[in-house]
Design an enzyme around this catalytic site. Structure first.
Site, PDB file in Angstrom:
ATOM      1  N   GLU A 158      25.029  -3.871 -18.452  1.00 11.72           N
ATOM      2  CA  GLU A 158      23.983  -4.791 -18.893  1.00 11.72           C
ATOM      3  C   GLU A 158      22.907  -4.964 -17.815  1.00 11.72           C
ATOM      4  O   GLU A 158      23.183  -4.879 -16.614  1.00 11.72           O
ATOM      5  CB  GLU A 158      24.588  -6.166 -19.195  1.00 11.72           C
ATOM      6  N   ARG A 159      21.704  -5.229 -18.248  1.00 10.26           N
ATOM      7  CA  ARG A 159      20.660  -5.665 -17.317  1.00 10.26           C
ATOM      8  C   ARG A 159      20.970  -7.097 -16.903  1.00 10.26           C
ATOM      9  O   ARG A 159      21.390  -7.908 -17.719  1.00 10.26           O
ATOM     10  CB  ARG A 159      19.282  -5.609 -17.987  1.00 10.26           C
ATOM     11  N   LYS A 169      20.905  -8.972 -32.434  1.00 11.33           N
ATOM     12  CA  LYS A 169      22.293  -8.609 -32.120  1.00 11.33           C
ATOM     13  C   LYS A 169      22.958  -9.659 -31.227  1.00 11.33           C
ATOM     14  O   LYS A 169      24.085 -10.095 -31.491  1.00 11.33           O
ATOM     15  CB  LYS A 169      22.278  -7.235 -31.434  1.00 11.33           C
TER      16      LYS A 169
END
Length: 456
Positions: A185-186, A159
C-alpha cells in the site's frame, strides 16, 4: 525480539535484498536469521540451500549498511509475530511491531506466520451466507460465511469505502472483528484509512497490518501471512466472526514474482513465477471455518489490462466463492455502491441454499436489469416512447430497482450528510418483489434512490 546467542555464519555476498550466508551448519528453509551491527538490525529468511555450507536468503529490511563478513545469528525459529488480544485497534508491520506510535505487543505468546492450514477434520464447510446489510450484495452476490470474496475494482469506484462498510457491519451488528492487510500500500492510503476508521468508530474492533510499497519484496510477500496469522489467532481465541480484508492480492503475487526472479528461478506463463499456484494456495487454503469460529475474506483484485484470463487473476478466481465487480460506469451514474449486478455473482446462488423466494427474486431482478441494458441503446436513439408497453414497464421498474440497490453507508455519513442504512436481507427481498410486481409504479425514481427500506 531477543537474538539467539548462537552464530550461524557470516555474510558471503549481498545483491540487493538477496543475501548469501556462509554457514557453520545449514539452517532449515524458512528459518529466520538476524544480522546486527551498531547501525541497525536486518532480518533474513532462508530460501535456498546452495551447497552444504552456503544458503541464500531474502532480506526483510532495507539493506543499506550491510556488508560482507557481518556475523549472522540464528533466531532458532521461522518468522513469527507476538499475538495478544490487545492487538485490536492497532496498526502493525510484518513483524508485529507497532506503526501507530503505541506500545509494543507483549511478547509472551508467538505464532509462526507460515503455517499449515487446519486439518480437514477440524474445518467446517461453508454452507450459509453472511448478511452484510448491503442490499445489492446480499441479494445478488451474497458473501459465503467462512468463504472468500473477490472485489474487482480500480481507483475511485468506492472499493475502500465498501471494505470499511463491511468492517462496520461485522463489528456493529455481528460483534465480530476485522483484520485488514495492506499489501504494497501507499502510506498515504494507510493514513487515510487509519483516520477514516477512527472517525467511523470502527478501529476499536479492527487490526491493520501494513507492508508498504517502498519496502522489500520479502515484506510485501509476507505481510499477508502476518495479517492472516492474526486473523487465525482472533478466530481461535475470541471464537467469533473474523472479517479478513486484503488490498491488494495482486501485489502479493507481484512480490512473489520479484522474489522468484531474485532467486534465479526461470519464469513461467506470461512472466509469472513457476510457484504461483502454490503461493496463492498457501494463503487461500488457510481462510477456513473451524468449530471455534470462521474467517470470511474479502480480497481486492487488480485485473491487468482488464484481462480476466491473466494467470494471476485466474489463479485467484479458482479460490473464490463470490465475485463482486465494481464498475466505473455505475459510479459515473451516481450508483453507489458501484456494483455491476449482471457481472457479479456467488456460488451460493442456489435455491437449495438461499431458499426459493430469495433465488426467484434475485433471478427476476437480474432479468429486469439485463433487459434494460439491452434496450438502453434504443432508448438513447429513439426515446422510451418507441418501446412496447411491456418493455416500457420493464424499463421503468428496472430503473427503480437500479436506484433501490443504491445505499447510504454509515462510514461516510459525515461526508454525505445522509445517515447510514443497514437493510436486512428479508426486507430487501420484499422490497424488490414489490417493485417488480408494480406496487411502487406510482413512486418516482428519486424516492428509491439512496435510502434503506421502501415504505410499506
Amino acid at each position: 525480539m531477543a537474538l539467539d546467542a548462537r552464530s550461524v555464519g557470516r555474510v558471503e555476498a549481498a545483491q540487493g535484498p538477496v543475501i548469501d550466508v556462509r554457514c557453520d551448519y545449514l539452517p532449515p528453509l524458512g528459518q529466520a536469521l538476524d544480522v546486527a551491527n551498531g547501525s541497525g538490525r536486518y532480518v533474513l529468511v532462508v530460501c535456498q540451500h546452495l551447497d552444504p555450507t552456503l544458503v541464500r536468503a531474502i532480506a526483510l529490511h532495507a539493506v543499506a549498511g550491510l556488508y560482507r563478513g557481518m556475523p549472522v545469528f540464528d533466531r532458532g525459529a521461522p518468522l513469527h509475530v507476538p499475538v495478544d488480544p490487545g492487538c485490536l485497534g492497532r496498526m502493525l508491520n510484518v513483524f508485529g511491531e507497532p506503526l501507530d506510535g503505541g506500545v509494543a505487543l507483549p511478547e509472551h505468546d508467538f505464532r509462526n506466520i507460515l503455517a499449515a492450514p487446519p486439518a480437514l477434520v477440524d474445518t467446517l464447510p461453508p454452507t450459509q451466507i453472511l448478511e452484510t446489510g448491503i442490499k445489492v450484495i446480499d441479494l445478488l452476490c451474497p458473501f459465503v460465511r467462512g468463504g472468500k470474496t473477490g472485489l474487482f475494482g480500480g481507483a475511485g469506484v468506492g472499493k475502500t469505502v465498501l471494505m470499511m462498510e463491511f468492517m462496520h457491519a461485522i463489528s456493529a451488528t455481528m460483534h465480530g472483528v476485522s483484520v485488514f492487510a495492506g499489501v504494497g500500500e501507499r502510506m498515504r492510503e494507510g493514513h487515510e484509512m487509519w483516520h477514516e476508521m477512527q472517525d467511523a468508530a470502527v478501529l476499536a474492533r479492527a487490526l491493520l497490518v501494513y507492508g508498504q510499497m517502498d519496502e522489500s519484496p520479502g515484506v510485501r510477500f509476507h505481510v499477508g501471512f502476518t495479517a492472516l496469522t492474526y486473523a487465525e489467532y482472533l478466530r481461535d481465541t475470541l471464537a467469533t466472526e473474523v472479517l479478513f480484508l486484503m488490498d491488494n492480492i495482486f501485489r502479493f503475487v507481484q512480490a512473489g514474482s520479484e522474489i522468484s526472479s531474485l532467486l534465479g528461478r526461470m519464469s513461467a506463463t506470461v512472466g509469472y513465477q513457476p510457484t504461483l499456484l502454490t503461493e496463492v494456495a498457501s494463503l487461500e487454503e488457510r481462510i477456513v471455518s473451524t468449530r471455534s469460529g470462521s474467517i470470511t475474506s474479502v480480497q481486492a483484485v487488480y485485473v491487468p489490462a482488464d484481462d480476466m484470463s491473466d494467470p494471476a487473476v485466474a489463479t485467484v478466481l479458482g479460490h473464490l466463492d463470490s465475485t463482486v465487480i465494481l464498475s466505473r460506469k455505475q459510479a459515473a451514474k451516481g450508483i453507489y455502491p458501484a456494483v455491476d449486478p449482471l457481472r457479479s455473482g456467488s456460488r451460493m446462488m442456489d435455491r437449495r441454499v438461499l431458499g426459493e423466494q430469495h433465488y426467484q427474486t434475485a433471478r427476476a431482478v437480474r432479468e429486469h436489469l439485463a433487459r434494460y441494458q439491452e434496450l438502453e441503446d434504443i432508448i438513447a436513439m429513439l426515446g422510451i416512447e418507441e418501446l412496447s408497453q411491456n418493455d416500457r414497464r420493464i424499463v421503468e421498474r428496472a430503473r427503480r430497482l437500479q436506484r433501490y440497490l443504491t445505499q447510504p453507508f454509515a462510514v461516510v455519513a459525515d461526508h454525505t450528510g445522509i445517515p447510514g442504512a443497514r437493510v436486512p436481507l428479508a426486507q430487501t427481498i420484499v422490497d424488490c418483489e414489490g417493485i417488480i410486481a408494480g406496487r411502487y409504479d406510482s413512486s418516482s425514481e428519486a424516492d428509491c434512490y439512496m435510502r434503506g427500506a421502501m415504505p410499506p
